[in-house]
Design an enzyme around this catalytic site. Structure first.
Site, PDB file in Angstrom:
ATOM      1  N   HIS A   1      46.494  21.079  -7.793  1.00  0.00           N
ATOM      2  CA  HIS A   1      47.748  20.520  -8.306  1.00  0.00           C
ATOM      3  C   HIS A   1      48.692  20.048  -7.208  1.00  0.00           C
ATOM      4  CE1 HIS A   1      48.489  24.635  -7.212  1.00  0.00           C
ATOM      5  NE2 HIS A   1      49.786  24.397  -7.200  1.00  0.00           N
ATOM      6  N   ASP A   2      48.397  20.404  -5.965  1.00  0.00           N
ATOM      7  CA  ASP A   2      49.261  20.034  -4.839  1.00  0.00           C
ATOM      8  C   ASP A   2      48.720  18.865  -4.018  1.00  0.00           C
ATOM      9  OD1 ASP A   2      51.322  21.828  -5.240  1.00  0.00           O
ATOM     10  OD2 ASP A   2      50.399  23.407  -4.044  1.00  0.00           O
TER      11      ASP A   2
ATOM     12  N   ASP B   1      49.757  32.546  -4.241  1.00  0.00           N
ATOM     13  CA  ASP B   1      50.510  31.411  -3.732  1.00  0.00           C
ATOM     14  C   ASP B   1      51.184  31.759  -2.406  1.00  0.00           C
ATOM     15  OD1 ASP B   1      51.643  28.691  -4.391  1.00  0.00           O
ATOM     16  OD2 ASP B   1      53.514  29.818  -4.189  1.00  0.00           O
TER      17      ASP B   1
ATOM     18  N   ASP C   1      47.817  32.792 -11.297  1.00  0.00           N
ATOM     19  CA  ASP C   1      48.574  32.572 -10.066  1.00  0.00           C
ATOM     20  C   ASP C   1      49.521  33.746  -9.835  1.00  0.00           C
ATOM     21  OD1 ASP C   1      49.083  30.623  -7.937  1.00  0.00           O
ATOM     22  OD2 ASP C   1      48.659  29.132  -9.480  1.00  0.00           O
TER      23      ASP C   1
ATOM     24  N   GLU D   1      46.142  31.488  -1.023  1.00  0.00           N
ATOM     25  CA  GLU D   1      46.534  30.170  -0.547  1.00  0.00           C
ATOM     26  C   GLU D   1      47.158  30.438   0.812  1.00  0.00           C
ATOM     27  OE1 GLU D   1      49.276  26.331  -1.757  1.00  0.00           O
ATOM     28  OE2 GLU D   1      50.082  28.358  -1.896  1.00  0.00           O
TER      29      GLU D   1
END
Length: 560
Positions: free
Chosen positions: A332-333, A205, A103, A259
């Site tokens: 994970h979100d 991210d 990430d 993302e």
């Protein structure tokens, strides 16, 4: 579509498996997953047939937002182990033919990063312009919305220098000032550090937020989460990403995925087309936001298959000529795929889990698959706010309470939509804490771990786990499932999702019954005869109109 005209890439053909380290495997009995825990499970990961691992942040962090608040980009969080552990893990993956993507969190840092500590120490500090500041003597700063702030404001007052700093997320996550070339240079140097270590790419991210609008103008009539599109339209976004490519990315054989909040079909090619020399792929959010209002309150569009098919089809065909896309259900979100898109009751959980996996691995675009979905893990559905760890749910709950709103309604919705549903510990076996840890886990284990766990499914041929292994091999064996043209069938059918993948003269038909009852897939006669490549049931009933599908039946056929 012809294979001779396609540029093949490893990152197009691979299956990505996301690991949330905090919840994967604890090796030292502190209740927190770590790098040595991942090392212990390398053979399991390799057995899945996946090709790429995306690792959520493992950098040094005070952990206010589960590692997305980074205080040192070139060191490992104490909870996770050491840099030596990381190097051993990386080598272990590479020995097994698995690439590792990390990430990259550079829209913001932690407020405990040395840059921010210096920046807030005085107005004339050399690091002052590493972040975004608004002097209080200029009045209240223009409205900006924060994802996590309890008051919803992205400006936090700092008394020492009598100024506000910008934080699109929590107040412990100040936004970095990409307009400062020194910041970009620091970030690019850090990226080189990791690539020289041997990592194979970055998942970036909220990378679409890095460019801010000059002077922080007021955006009339745009409030709350409607500002996401504004945040993603900064004037120098593409300049900065092109510079990143030129200075860093093009020097390595790696993959990149954005993302991308705020990306849509009208602007996506600016980000991922090869001739743009920016990034390889992007996450969009249109499909996972279908059925959600503000603060992840669930609405009536949840489970609207016709609208879902339209979204997925538009994105699947957007890259027929240029660029490349992604396929994903959760991370994970977002909640567990079988709870959000499927049926997580005991009767239909396993078959709906298999169907959803079939969809991801037969669509056009690189599939991103979240750990635990291969065994059909479900949402935790916590009853109390006290069980939550996630800043988003907690702060929205408190904000709703402060507003006098319906906090219980929010809590009920978050049983279905909340982020912590995907963050519960991996369910390895029936032992204490599901085999995740010998200590109390940092987040509660989902109650059904004795029924849903990897050990129980390992040697059961019809388990979701072994079905997933069959799927990854099927995708490797059929280039049509990777590069084939996508065509939707039965666009208005409320229960059946059917489509073809065509490469040269090869046609593959995918039939999916997104329903807990049987339905007929009425398809053209030319598609009636085919060899079954995979089927999550033992039978397939042919009828005059096509095929009668059992509840949550998923079938892939090679048409003769």
């Amino acid at each position: 579509m012809k294979i001779s005209t396609i540029k093949r890439e490893w990152w197009k053909e691979g299956v990505v498996y996301q690991i949330y380290p905090r919840s994967f495997q604890d090796s030292n009995g502190d209740g927190i997953g770590d790098l040595r825990g991942i090392i212990q499970r390398l053979d399991y990961i390799a057995s899945l047939g996946i090709d790429i691992v995306w690792l959520n942040p493992v950098y040094q962090s005070p952990n206010h937002d589960n590692g997305y608040d980074i205080s040192d980009y070139q060191n490992i969080m104490d909870d996770f182990g050491s840099m030596e552990d990381f190097d051993e893990m990386l080598e272990g993956f590479h020995k097994r033919g698995i690439k590792v993507v990390m990430d990259l969190v550079v829209n913001h840092s932690s407020s405990e990063h040395k840059w921010f500590k210096e920046s807030r120490s005085s107005r004339d500090n050399p690091y002052r312009d590493y972040y975004h500041w608004w002097p209080a003597e200029n009045g209240t700063p223009p409205e900006r919305w924060s994802f996590f702030d309890e008051e919803g404001s992205a400006w936090a007052f700092d008394e020492k220098t009598n100024a506000y700093y910008l934080h699109y997320f929590d107040k412990t996550q100040p936004d970095l000032n990409w307009e400062n070339p020194k910041v970009r240079e620091e970030i690019f140097d850090m990226m080189h550090f990791w690539f020289k270590k041997g990592i194979d790419g970055f998942r970036m991210d909220v990378i679409t937020f890095i460019s801010k609008h000059d002077g922080y103008p007021t955006f009339e009539g745009v409030h709350g989460d409607k500002m996401i599109d504004v945040y993603a339209s900064g004037p120098r976004l593409h300049q900065y990403l092109h510079e990143m490519n030129r200075e860093v990315l093009q020097h390595y054989d790696i993959m990149t995925v954005a993302e991308g909040p705020g990306t849509n079909l009208s602007n996506i090619h600016d980000l991922v087309d090869e001739d743009r020399q920016e990034l390889n792929m992007n996450y969009h959010f249109e499909h996972v936001e279908l059925g959600l209002d503000a603060r992840k309150i669930v609405n009536s569009d949840h489970r609207n298959l016709v609208k879902f098919k339209k979204i997925m089809s538009d994105w699947a065909t957007a890259f027929d000529q240029k660029g490349w896309g992604t396929q994903w259900h959760t991370n994970h979100d977002f909640p567990r795929q079988v709870s959000w898109f499927g049926d997580d009751t005991a009767e239909h959980r396993e078959q709906s889990s298999k169907l959803l996996s079939t969809f991801l691995l037969t669509m056009r675009g690189t599939p991103y698959y979240y750990m635990g979905d291969e065994i059909g893990m479900t949402n935790a559905k916590f009853d109390s706010i006290d069980d939550y760890d996630d800043l988003m749910t907690i702060n929205w709950y408190n904000l709703t309470m402060a507003e006098g709103g319906d906090a219980q309604k929010l809590l009920e919705s978050h049983k279905l939509s909340g982020r912590d549903n995907a963050r519960t510990p991996f369910q390895w076996d029936t032992s204490e804490n599901a085999g995740f840890s010998s200590a109390k886990p940092w987040l509660k284990v989902t109650d059904n771990f004795k029924e849903i766990n990897a050990a129980e499914q390992e040697n059961r041929p019809d388990s979701p786990l072994n079905y997933f292994r069959e799927l990854t091999q099927l995708r490797k064996d059929n280039l049509a499932l990777i590069y084939g043209a996508y065509a939707l069938l039965l666009a208005e059918d409320e229960n059946i999702y059917a489509y073809t993948r065509t490469l040269d003269d090869e046609v593959i038909l995918v039939l999916l019954n997104y329903s807990s009852s049987s339905h007929v897939a009425e398809i053209p006669n030319v598609l009636h005869n085919g060899d079954v490549l995979i089927n999550n049931f033992d039978t397939l009933e042919k009828v005059d109109a096509g095929f009668s599908l059992l509840p949550w039946q998923a079938v892939v056929l090679k048409i003769k």
